[in-house]
Design an enzyme around this catalytic site. Sequence first.
Site, PDB file in Angstrom:
ATOM      1  N   SER A  23       0.876  -1.251  -0.089  1.00  0.00           N
ATOM      2  CA  SER A  23      -0.097  -0.072   0.155  1.00  0.00           C
ATOM      3  C   SER A  23       0.879   1.528  -0.081  1.00  0.00           C
ATOM      4  O   SER A  23       2.128   1.200   0.261  1.00  0.00           O
ATOM      5  CB  SER A  23      -0.825  -0.079   1.145  1.00  0.00           C
ATOM      6  OG  SER A  23      -1.483   1.287   1.380  1.00  0.00           O
ATOM      7  N   TYR A  41      -4.062  -0.413   9.803  1.00  0.00           N
ATOM      8  CA  TYR A  41      -3.857  -0.756   8.410  1.00  0.00           C
ATOM      9  C   TYR A  41      -2.442  -0.137   7.956  1.00  0.00           C
ATOM     10  O   TYR A  41      -1.594  -1.193   7.324  1.00  0.00           O
ATOM     11  CB  TYR A  41      -4.837   0.266   7.472  1.00  0.00           C
ATOM     12  CG  TYR A  41      -4.681  -0.261   6.006  1.00  0.00           C
ATOM     13  CD1 TYR A  41      -5.266  -1.316   5.515  1.00  0.00           C
ATOM     14  CD2 TYR A  41      -4.046   0.705   5.269  1.00  0.00           C
ATOM     15  CE1 TYR A  41      -5.108  -1.531   4.173  1.00  0.00           C
ATOM     16  CE2 TYR A  41      -3.963   0.486   3.891  1.00  0.00           C
ATOM     17  CZ  TYR A  41      -4.556  -0.812   3.375  1.00  0.00           C
ATOM     18  OH  TYR A  41      -4.454  -0.911   1.924  1.00  0.00           O
TER      19      TYR A  41
END
Length: 256
Positions: free
Chosen positions: A144, A157
Site C-alpha cells: 500500500s 492498516y
Amino acid sequence: MSLFDLTGKCAIVLGGTSGLGEAIALGLAEAHADTVAASRRIAEVNRTAAAIEAMGRKTLRMEADVRSRASLEKLHDAVLQSFGRIDILVNCAGVTQRQPTLEFPEERWSEILDVNLNGTLRACQIFGKTMLAQGSGSILNIASLATFVAFRDVAAYGASKAAVGALTKSLAVEWAKNGVRVNAIAPGIFPTALNEALVKGTERGKELLQRTPMSRFGAANELVGAAVFLASDAASFVNGEILVVDGGYLASGVNC
C-alpha cells in the site's frame, strides 16, 4: 510478448473475487493462466469463476479464509490435486478501519493485522512450500502507499502494510536460491468497497486527489499490467521489489 504469456501456469488469487483482487484474477486469466480466485463468499467465487471459465481457462470454485490455516491448506491441496503445480500466488485479502489510534480497540487492531499481515504469511508458508519444492514460483503481495507514508487515523492498516513490505523482502531473500520470487504491488488510490466511503466525496478524498499528479484515482484494471509482469517470465530477475502504481502520488511534493 511471449515473456508475458502465462500459458500453462496455475495462479491462485486470495481475495480474488472483488475489487482489485478480482481485476488481477481476471487479468491473469486473460494472460492465459488457469486461475483460482478464492474468498469467503461462495456467490462471489462462483461469479468470478464463471468469468474465468468464459475465457477458456480452468479454475476451481472454493471458499477460503486467510484467517484460517486449515482453510488455506484445504484450498492448496485441492489446487495441487487438480493442476499438479502452483506457479503464482497473489495475496489480495485485506481489511481496514478508520479511527484515532488512541481510541482504537486492541482486539480490532489484532483482527486487522491477522488478515492483512498474518493472512499473507500463512498463504506464503502454505503455497510457498510447494513452490520451493518444485523449484519455481512467483508470489505477489499487495502492499500500500501506507507501506511508505502515514495516513491519518488508519494506524492498524498502515502497520500491517508496512509489515507486508518487510515480509515481502525477507521472503525474497530467503527463497530466491530455490527459484521462488517474492514481490509486491503498492496501489495508489483505487476506490473499492474497502475504502470507497473514505475517499469518495470526502475532504480526505479531495486531499488524496490533489496529491495525485494525474488528477484522478486509479481504475482496478490499471493494476493488471503490473501483476502480469511480476507473475511472468518478463520479471524473471525481479525479486524483493515493491512496485508502486499510484499515478505519481509518492513522487509528488507540491502540485499547485
